[in-house]
Design a protein around this motif. Structure first.
Motif, short mmCIF file in Angstrom:
data_model
loop_
_atom_site.label_atom_id
_atom_site.label_comp_id
_atom_site.label_asym_id
_atom_site.label_seq_id
_atom_site.Cartn_x
_atom_site.Cartn_y
_atom_site.Cartn_z
N GLU A 33 59.88 -27.78 37.05
CA GLU A 33 59.64 -27.48 35.64
C GLU A 33 60.59 -28.24 34.73
O GLU A 33 60.23 -28.61 33.61
CB GLU A 33 59.77 -25.97 35.42
CG GLU A 33 58.63 -25.18 36.05
CD GLU A 33 58.83 -23.67 35.96
OE1 GLU A 33 57.86 -22.93 36.21
OE2 GLU A 33 59.97 -23.23 35.66
N ARG A 93 59.80 -32.37 35.36
CA ARG A 93 58.48 -32.68 34.79
C ARG A 93 57.86 -33.96 35.37
O ARG A 93 57.50 -34.87 34.62
CB ARG A 93 58.54 -32.77 33.27
CG ARG A 93 59.06 -31.53 32.58
CD ARG A 93 58.77 -31.51 31.10
NE ARG A 93 59.10 -32.75 30.44
CZ ARG A 93 60.31 -33.07 29.98
NH1 ARG A 93 61.29 -32.24 30.08
NH2 ARG A 93 60.53 -34.22 29.39
N GLU A 120 54.85 -36.22 37.12
CA GLU A 120 53.39 -36.19 37.01
C GLU A 120 52.78 -35.48 38.22
O GLU A 120 51.81 -34.73 38.09
CB GLU A 120 52.84 -37.61 36.91
CG GLU A 120 53.21 -38.35 35.64
CD GLU A 120 52.61 -37.71 34.41
OE1 GLU A 120 51.42 -37.36 34.44
OE2 GLU A 120 53.34 -37.53 33.42
N HIS A 123 62.66 -38.44 34.93
CA HIS A 123 61.30 -37.91 34.92
C HIS A 123 60.39 -38.84 35.72
O HIS A 123 59.63 -39.63 35.15
CB HIS A 123 60.79 -37.76 33.49
CG HIS A 123 61.62 -36.83 32.66
ND1 HIS A 123 61.65 -35.47 32.88
CD2 HIS A 123 62.45 -37.07 31.62
CE1 HIS A 123 62.47 -34.91 32.01
NE2 HIS A 123 62.97 -35.85 31.23
#
Length: 213
Positions: A149, A152, A154, A125
């Protein structure tokens, strides 16, 4: 750390001590600017990603998966596929995640394999995801949205799409804008400063192609 976009899949990361360049290119209808970098990552050995001879001052070139280091920057390379046919069309590529003292940037290279939760999980992530969106040789806009999606990040920075000067048979950024949501787009920015990354949370940042290296 500052990020500049030199075109196609080529970015320059500069934290004031170390300069890292991703996927230097040539022969796509325009050329990258004269550029200096300490380290270069090459996602795969194709002309539009491996033009290392066009980079000055290179200490080391990374072309493989695994745990790597560029000065104080920890890098992890993940092997993935350049196509949706098990690599039979175009082989493998390496996606690299760079850790700049807590800010993680993931560059997916020419990722071409169809979305899967397992593949997405391998990228972790990251704070910033550099993702191809132009299709033909990579995932297309719809697949890119599925990866975003699941991963994820930022902030997202799209790459490897058709521009006015690009001669490759890939799709323009407009397709990704439709798929991801035009309201999420900001830019174009010539430089993204990660000290201000909070301003771009949940956004897709369009980078202006820099003519300075």
């Amino acid at each position: 750390m500052k990020i500049r976009y030199l075109g196609h899949s080529c970015f320059l990361f500069d934290d004031g001590k170390t300069r890292i360049l991703t996927d230097p290119f040539s022969g796509i209808g325009y050329e990258m600017p004269d550029v200096r970098a300490d380290y270069v990552t090459v996602s795969h050995d194709h002309f539009d990603h491996n033009h290392v001879s066009g980079v000055r001052g290179v200490k080391e070139i990374f072309t493989r998966p695994g745990k790597l280091r560029a000065g104080d920057v920890a890098i992890e390379g993940v092997a993935c596929l350049h196509d949706d046919a098990g690599g039979r069309k175009r082989g493998k590529v390496v996606a690299y995640t760079f850790d700049f003292g807590g800010i993680k940037v993931c560059h997916l290279g020419d990722l071409g394999e169809a979305f899967s939760e397992e593949r997405a999980a391998a990228f972790g992530h990251p704070d910033i995801l550099l993702i191809p969106v132009g299709g033909t040789y990579t995932i297309d806009a719809a697949q890119a949205v599925r990866y975003i999606e699941a991963i994820r990040p930022e902030t997202v920075i799209p790459m490897h799409y058709k521009t006015e000067k690009c001669a490759l048979d890939i799709s323009p950024l407009s397709g990704f804008a439709e798929a991801y949501g035009k309201e999420k787009f900001v830019g174009p920015l010539e430089t993204l400063d990660t000290d201000n990354i909070g301003a771009y949370t949940g956004k897709a940042v369009v980078m202006e192609v820099s003519r300075r290296g």
